[in-house]
Design a protein around this motif. Structure first.
Motif, PDB file in Angstrom:
ATOM      1  N   GLN A   8      -8.812  -1.861  -4.254  1.00 28.58           N
ATOM      2  CA  GLN A   8      -7.878  -2.087  -3.159  1.00 28.58           C
ATOM      3  C   GLN A   8      -7.393  -0.781  -2.529  1.00 28.58           C
ATOM      4  O   GLN A   8      -7.236  -0.698  -1.322  1.00 28.58           O
ATOM      5  CB  GLN A   8      -6.679  -2.922  -3.636  1.00 28.58           C
ATOM      6  N   ARG A  12      -8.067   0.096   1.354  1.00 28.18           N
ATOM      7  CA  ARG A  12      -6.974   0.367   2.308  1.00 28.18           C
ATOM      8  C   ARG A  12      -7.198   1.685   3.034  1.00 28.18           C
ATOM      9  O   ARG A  12      -7.001   1.788   4.238  1.00 28.18           O
ATOM     10  CB  ARG A  12      -5.632   0.402   1.570  1.00 28.18           C
ATOM     11  N   GLY A 106      -3.733  -7.915   1.782  1.00 25.36           N
ATOM     12  CA  GLY A 106      -3.630  -6.895   0.757  1.00 25.36           C
ATOM     13  C   GLY A 106      -4.188  -5.541   1.149  1.00 25.36           C
ATOM     14  O   GLY A 106      -4.059  -4.572   0.410  1.00 25.36           O
TER      15      GLY A 106
END
Length: 118
Positions: A8, A12, A106
């Motif tokens: 993640q 990002r 997310g």
């Protein structure tokens, strides 16, 4: 062995500037599209949204803010979604400027623009 996974934090960081549209601007009879136009006709009309995270929603709007189409990219690591240049009502899109919004839960969001020239 272990299955594939998405980090993640790295997703990002990579998502801040990556999503884009090919071809941009879209021009009638673009070389990007398959099929010999002079033999079999117009062929498939399509654009691709590339550089996408593995799970996201792409919303396409007119510059006035009207929703044209919603595309979903689910669970694929290929990072692209093809669009047939049809509206949510299955009509051909008009030439002009469009805005797209990529939302990845997310990870973040991204906005971009593209043009369609006939």
């Amino acid at each position: 062995t272990r299955g594939a996974r998405v980090d993640q934090g790295a997703a990002r960081a990579a998502f801040q500037t990556v999503p884009y549209v090919v071809p941009n601007p879209y021009v009638e009879a673009a070389s990007f599209e398959p099929a010999p136009f002079n033999v079999t006709g117009r062929g498939d009309r399509r654009m691709e949204f590339r550089g996408l995270p593995s799970s996201c929603t792409i919303r396409i709007y007119t510059v006035r803010g009207d929703l044209v189409q919603t595309l979903r990219h689910e669970g694929s690591f290929e990072g692209f979604v093809a669009w047939n240049l049809r509206t949510k009502d299955n009509l051909e899109v008009a030439p002009g400027l469009y805005v797209f919004h990529v939302e990845a839960p997310g990870i973040g969001t991204h906005m971009g623009k593209f043009a369609i020239i006939k």
